[in-house]
Enzyme design. Structure first.
Site, PDB file in Angstrom:
ATOM      1  N   HIS A  53       0.811  -1.213   0.000  1.00  0.00           N
ATOM      2  CA  HIS A  53       0.000   0.000   0.000  1.00  0.00           C
ATOM      3  C   HIS A  53       0.853   1.276   0.000  1.00  0.00           C
ATOM      4  O   HIS A  53       1.901   1.343   0.618  1.00  0.00           O
ATOM      5  CB  HIS A  53      -0.976   0.008   1.179  1.00  0.00           C
ATOM      6  CG  HIS A  53      -0.326   0.009   2.526  1.00  0.00           C
ATOM      7  ND1 HIS A  53       0.129  -1.123   3.143  1.00  0.00           N
ATOM      8  CD2 HIS A  53      -0.059   1.036   3.371  1.00  0.00           C
ATOM      9  CE1 HIS A  53       0.647  -0.821   4.322  1.00  0.00           C
ATOM     10  NE2 HIS A  53       0.548   0.485   4.476  1.00  0.00           N
ATOM     11  N   ALA A  67      10.669 -10.835 -10.563  1.00  0.00           N
ATOM     12  CA  ALA A  67       9.743 -11.838 -10.027  1.00  0.00           C
ATOM     13  C   ALA A  67       9.953 -12.038  -8.525  1.00  0.00           C
ATOM     14  O   ALA A  67      11.087 -12.145  -8.051  1.00  0.00           O
ATOM     15  CB  ALA A  67       9.949 -13.169 -10.756  1.00  0.00           C
ATOM     16  N   SER A  74      15.003  -9.817  -9.148  1.00  0.00           N
ATOM     17  CA  SER A  74      14.108 -10.842  -8.605  1.00  0.00           C
ATOM     18  C   SER A  74      14.396 -11.114  -7.133  1.00  0.00           C
ATOM     19  O   SER A  74      15.545 -11.187  -6.713  1.00  0.00           O
ATOM     20  CB  SER A  74      14.281 -12.143  -9.398  1.00  0.00           C
ATOM     21  OG  SER A  74      13.933 -11.964 -10.744  1.00  0.00           O
ATOM     22  N   ALA A  90      19.409  -8.772  -7.537  1.00  0.00           N
ATOM     23  CA  ALA A  90      18.487  -9.840  -7.145  1.00  0.00           C
ATOM     24  C   ALA A  90      18.775 -10.316  -5.732  1.00  0.00           C
ATOM     25  O   ALA A  90      19.928 -10.461  -5.329  1.00  0.00           O
ATOM     26  CB  ALA A  90      18.612 -11.010  -8.122  1.00  0.00           C
TER      27      ALA A  90
END
Length: 212
Positions: free
Chosen positions: A140, A152, A170, A188
């Site tokens: 939020h 991802a 990721s 990542a």
């Protein structure tokens, strides 16, 4: 979406974009790509029609077809978006997988790629032409600028601000309230607990700048 879509780009996220449009029962008219070796081939029975700057196909956009820019490279992505804006007077459509969740009061722009199981929470603001890969969570009141890419499984916690052109790899975690600068890169799996400057690359847990 009533009109079929032409996908600009036939590599990288292009096939995933096709799957997204299929998931929403939107017809894909074909792909356009700068790589001539792909012309005349098919991706899941959808043809690669020609070059991304082929006026013969581009003239269909805005009349008979919509357009989506499926190019990973931000500079070329920006070039193609500007071409569509200036020449065809259109904005690319969003590609949003039907399994994603977008809060009813989230605000998103144009031409965004939102893959399966992505979640956008309450009061999220997201610009245009962003790429959100599978399972990314945008909590939020997070704020994403234009041309942001989120890997991802990454978690962007509440109140995070990510500026234009930034890349988050990721599985990265950005803790609440952090700011990521313009064109910054987060490696990542990193855990970011402090602000990242414009153009800076950080990596690790906790994430630290990589010396050039």
């Amino acid at each position: 979406m009533d009109k079929p879509v032409i996908i600009l780009g036939a590599k990288g996220i292009a096939q995933a974009a096709l799957e997204i449009f299929n998931s929403n029962e939107v017809v894909t008219y074909g792909f356009l790509d700068e790589d001539k070796s792909l012309h005349g081939t098919e991706i899941n029975v959808v043809p690669v029609l020609g070059h991304t700057e082929d006026e013969g196909f581009l003239k269909l956009i805005g009349k008979k077809c919509e357009a989506f820019v499926a190019v990973d490279d931000n500079k070329y992505r920006e070039f193609l978006v500007k071409m569509l804006n200036d020449v065809r007077k259109v904005q690319p459509v969003n590609a949003i997988h039907k399994t994603s969740f977008i809060s009813s009061d989230a605000a998103i722009g144009h031409g965004n790629f939102i893959n399966s199981r992505v979640g956008l929470g309450t009061a999220v603001k997201m610009g245009s032409h962003c790429i959100l890969h599978t399972g990314a969570i945008i909590d939020h009141q997070a704020d994403l600028g234009d041309f942001v890419q989120i890997g991802a499984g990454s978690i962007i916690n509440s109140g995070v601000k990510i500026s234009k052109g930034a890349f988050v790899g990721s599985g990265a975690v950005i803790v609440s309230g952090i700011s990521i600068g313009k064109n910054a890169r987060v490696g990542a799996g990193s855990v970011v607990i402090s602000d990242v400057k414009d153009g800076e690359t950080v990596f690790g847990n906790p994430a630290a700048p990589i010396k050039k």
